[in-house]
Design a protein around this motif. Structure first.
Motif, PDB file in Angstrom:
ATOM      1  N   GLU A  92       0.818  -1.220   0.000  1.00 26.29           N
ATOM      2  CA  GLU A  92       0.000   0.000   0.000  1.00 26.29           C
ATOM      3  C   GLU A  92       0.849   1.266   0.000  1.00 26.29           C
ATOM      4  N   LYS A  93       1.972   1.218   0.678  1.00 22.14           N
ATOM      5  CA  LYS A  93       2.847   2.391   0.731  1.00 22.14           C
ATOM      6  C   LYS A  93       3.462   2.717  -0.629  1.00 22.14           C
ATOM      7  N   LEU A  94       3.390   1.768  -1.553  1.00 13.70           N
ATOM      8  CA  LEU A  94       3.990   1.952  -2.878  1.00 13.70           C
ATOM      9  C   LEU A  94       2.923   2.172  -3.957  1.00 13.70           C
ATOM     10  N   ASN A  95       1.723   2.518  -3.542  1.00 15.50           N
ATOM     11  CA  ASN A  95       0.603   2.681  -4.472  1.00 15.50           C
ATOM     12  C   ASN A  95       0.921   3.718  -5.563  1.00 15.50           C
ATOM     13  N   PRO A  96       0.940   3.302  -6.833  1.00 17.81           N
ATOM     14  CA  PRO A  96       1.242   4.245  -7.916  1.00 17.81           C
ATOM     15  C   PRO A  96       0.025   5.072  -8.346  1.00 17.81           C
ATOM     16  N   ASN A  97      -1.158   4.705  -7.809  1.00 22.64           N
ATOM     17  CA  ASN A  97      -2.395   5.399  -8.196  1.00 22.64           C
ATOM     18  C   ASN A  97      -3.226   5.722  -6.954  1.00 22.64           C
ATOM     19  N   PRO A  98      -2.773   6.711  -6.157  1.00 26.45           N
ATOM     20  CA  PRO A  98      -3.486   7.021  -4.911  1.00 26.45           C
ATOM     21  C   PRO A  98      -4.919   7.484  -5.132  1.00 26.45           C
ATOM     22  N   LYS A  99      -5.206   8.133  -6.262  1.00 25.40           N
ATOM     23  CA  LYS A  99      -6.587   8.510  -6.591  1.00 25.40           C
ATOM     24  C   LYS A  99      -7.190   7.350  -7.379  1.00 25.40           C
ATOM     25  N   SER A 100      -7.365   6.246  -6.673  1.00 23.76           N
ATOM     26  CA  SER A 100      -7.666   4.985  -7.343  1.00 23.76           C
ATOM     27  C   SER A 100      -9.003   4.971  -8.069  1.00 23.76           C
ATOM     28  N   LEU A 101      -9.995   5.683  -7.551  1.00 30.60           N
ATOM     29  CA  LEU A 101     -11.312   5.646  -8.188  1.00 30.60           C
ATOM     30  C   LEU A 101     -11.330   6.355  -9.539  1.00 30.60           C
ATOM     31  N   SER A 102     -10.395   7.248  -9.753  1.00 31.07           N
ATOM     32  CA  SER A 102     -10.336   7.946 -11.042  1.00 31.07           C
ATOM     33  C   SER A 102      -9.349   7.285 -12.003  1.00 31.07           C
ATOM     34  N   SER A 103      -8.689   6.235 -11.541  1.00 27.86           N
ATOM     35  CA  SER A 103      -7.760   5.522 -12.410  1.00 27.86           C
ATOM     36  C   SER A 103      -8.527   4.498 -13.246  1.00 27.86           C
ATOM     37  N   LYS A 135     -24.888 -26.769  -7.912  1.00 31.74           N
ATOM     38  CA  LYS A 135     -24.025 -25.598  -7.908  1.00 31.74           C
ATOM     39  C   LYS A 135     -24.813 -24.429  -8.475  1.00 31.74           C
ATOM     40  N   MET A 136     -24.921 -23.352  -7.693  1.00 31.49           N
ATOM     41  CA  MET A 136     -25.792 -22.249  -8.068  1.00 31.49           C
ATOM     42  C   MET A 136     -25.013 -20.943  -8.173  1.00 31.49           C
ATOM     43  N   PRO A 137     -25.283 -20.139  -9.199  1.00 31.53           N
ATOM     44  CA  PRO A 137     -24.652 -18.814  -9.267  1.00 31.53           C
ATOM     45  C   PRO A 137     -25.250 -17.892  -8.225  1.00 31.53           C
ATOM     46  N   TYR A 138     -24.407 -17.099  -7.625  1.00 34.06           N
ATOM     47  CA  TYR A 138     -24.839 -16.114  -6.629  1.00 34.06           C
ATOM     48  C   TYR A 138     -24.167 -14.788  -6.961  1.00 34.06           C
ATOM     49  N   GLN A 139     -24.985 -13.755  -7.164  1.00 39.09           N
ATOM     50  CA  GLN A 139     -24.466 -12.428  -7.489  1.00 39.09           C
ATOM     51  C   GLN A 139     -25.110 -11.375  -6.606  1.00 39.09           C
ATOM     52  N   VAL A 140     -24.354 -10.332  -6.352  1.00 35.45           N
ATOM     53  CA  VAL A 140     -24.884  -9.162  -5.644  1.00 35.45           C
ATOM     54  C   VAL A 140     -24.465  -7.920  -6.416  1.00 35.45           C
ATOM     55  N   SER A 141     -25.433  -7.142  -6.853  1.00 37.69           N
ATOM     56  CA  SER A 141     -25.131  -5.885  -7.544  1.00 37.69           C
ATOM     57  C   SER A 141     -25.135  -4.749  -6.528  1.00 37.69           C
ATOM     58  N   ALA A 142     -24.358  -3.712  -6.811  1.00 36.49           N
ATOM     59  CA  ALA A 142     -24.217  -2.620  -5.853  1.00 36.49           C
ATOM     60  C   ALA A 142     -24.055  -1.284  -6.569  1.00 36.49           C
ATOM     61  N   GLU A 143     -24.433  -0.234  -5.872  1.00 37.91           N
ATOM     62  CA  GLU A 143     -24.291   1.145  -6.349  1.00 37.91           C
ATOM     63  C   GLU A 143     -23.208   1.825  -5.515  1.00 37.91           C
ATOM     64  N   LEU A 144     -22.326   2.566  -6.166  1.00 39.54           N
ATOM     65  CA  LEU A 144     -21.205   3.213  -5.485  1.00 39.54           C
ATOM     66  C   LEU A 144     -21.448   4.710  -5.331  1.00 39.54           C
ATOM     67  N   THR A 145     -21.065   5.231  -4.162  1.00 40.06           N
ATOM     68  CA  THR A 145     -21.119   6.672  -3.909  1.00 40.06           C
ATOM     69  C   THR A 145     -19.768   7.102  -3.358  1.00 40.06           C
ATOM     70  N   PRO A 146     -18.867   7.624  -4.212  1.00 35.47           N
ATOM     71  CA  PRO A 146     -17.529   7.998  -3.754  1.00 35.47           C
ATOM     72  C   PRO A 146     -17.560   9.014  -2.622  1.00 35.47           C
ATOM     73  N   THR A 147     -16.680   8.820  -1.652  1.00 33.55           N
ATOM     74  CA  THR A 147     -16.553   9.743  -0.528  1.00 33.55           C
ATOM     75  C   THR A 147     -15.194  10.442  -0.509  1.00 33.55           C
ATOM     76  N   THR A 148     -14.193   9.828  -1.129  1.00 30.28           N
ATOM     77  CA  THR A 148     -12.882  10.450  -1.315  1.00 30.28           C
ATOM     78  C   THR A 148     -12.381   9.997  -2.682  1.00 30.28           C
ATOM     79  N   SER A 149     -11.142  10.344  -3.004  1.00 31.09           N
ATOM     80  CA  SER A 149     -10.580   9.937  -4.295  1.00 31.09           C
ATOM     81  C   SER A 149     -10.273   8.439  -4.352  1.00 31.09           C
TER      82      SER A 149
END
Length: 237
Positions: free
Chosen positions: A97-108, A163-177
């Motif tokens: 984590e200390k070497l993260n090349p893309n700190p604004k990860s949500l915009s990458s 064997k059954m497929p299981y999925q969960v869809s989600a909506e994102l609301t950014p709070t920081t970068s």
């Protein structure tokens, strides 16, 4: 099947829903051995040679990622991890984590696409205490940051030969970068679709991302390590 699916949905709603080629090398052989030691079929886990064969960025960052993934290989996504194992992985994850090349990860753009979960400290996701809901095969997480949506996809095998497929869809609301709130929208268990309740919420902080590896922290303090599911399309519709 519908009655089984209804039972599974009840279990799901009572579960903490925090959330998701080069030649052979020594690391890839370790991954292969790990696959042979489990009953899970081979998946699209990114091969370590593809992650590190053509290293982009500093050798220090590549070495840190190698060490993290090597430590994870025998732990069955964290299911068999001891407290000592968890402490080792946590230390190695912090190093990455200390070497993260893309700190604004949500915009990458690198954050988008299909990822495979290879390690987590979330026992609810691994269903350690609930074998009925234990994942059978890989666990994927799809992210579409521009579209503010995510999808967790896996298979479960509540009884033999089913064997059954299981999925969960989600909506994102950014709070920081790098962080976002997560509102789960719909559960799909086999043929059954159920609207998620308002309380089905979480939050994540993407603390490291490049074109190969993603590290994420959950709202309950859980750690998630994912690798790019190379060559696979997302499940978004």
């Amino acid at each position: 099947m519908v009655s089984i699916a209804l039972t599974l949905v009840g279990l799901l709603l009572s579960t903490n829903l925090e959330s998701v080629r080069a030649g052979p090398s020594q690391s890839s052989r370790r991954v292969a051995r790990h696959r042979q030691q489990t009953t899970e079929p081979a998946t699209a886990w990114v091969s370590l040679p593809s992650v590190f064969g053509s290293v982009q960025g500093s050798s220090k960052r590549a070495t840190a990622k190698q060490e993290l993934l090597d430590a994870i290989v025998p732990l069955k996504r964290g299911l068999t991890a001891s407290d000592e194992d968890k402490a080792v992985v946590e230390k190695l994850a912090q190093k990455v984590e200390k070497l993260n090349p893309n700190p604004k990860s949500l915009s990458s753009p690198l954050v988008n696409g299909r990822w495979e979960l290879v390690y987590t400290t979330s026992m609810s996701i691994l269903s350690k205490k609930n074998p009925v809901m234990r994942p059978s095969g890989p666990i994927y997480q799809d992210i579409d940051a521009p579209g503010l949506r995510a999808l967790n996809a896996q298979y479960i095998q509540p009884i033999p030969f089913l064997k059954m497929p299981y999925q969960v869809s989600a909506e994102l609301t950014p709070t920081t970068s790098s962080a976002t709130d997560v509102q789960f929208k719909e559960f799909t268990v086999g043929p059954l679709k159920i609207k998620a309740p308002e309380r089905a919420q979480s939050a994540i902080d993407i603390t490291y991302v490049d074109d190969e590896v993603r590290v994420t922290r959950g709202s309950k303090g859980n750690l998630f390590v994912l690798v790019r599911a190379a060559g696979m399309e997302t499940g978004f519709r």
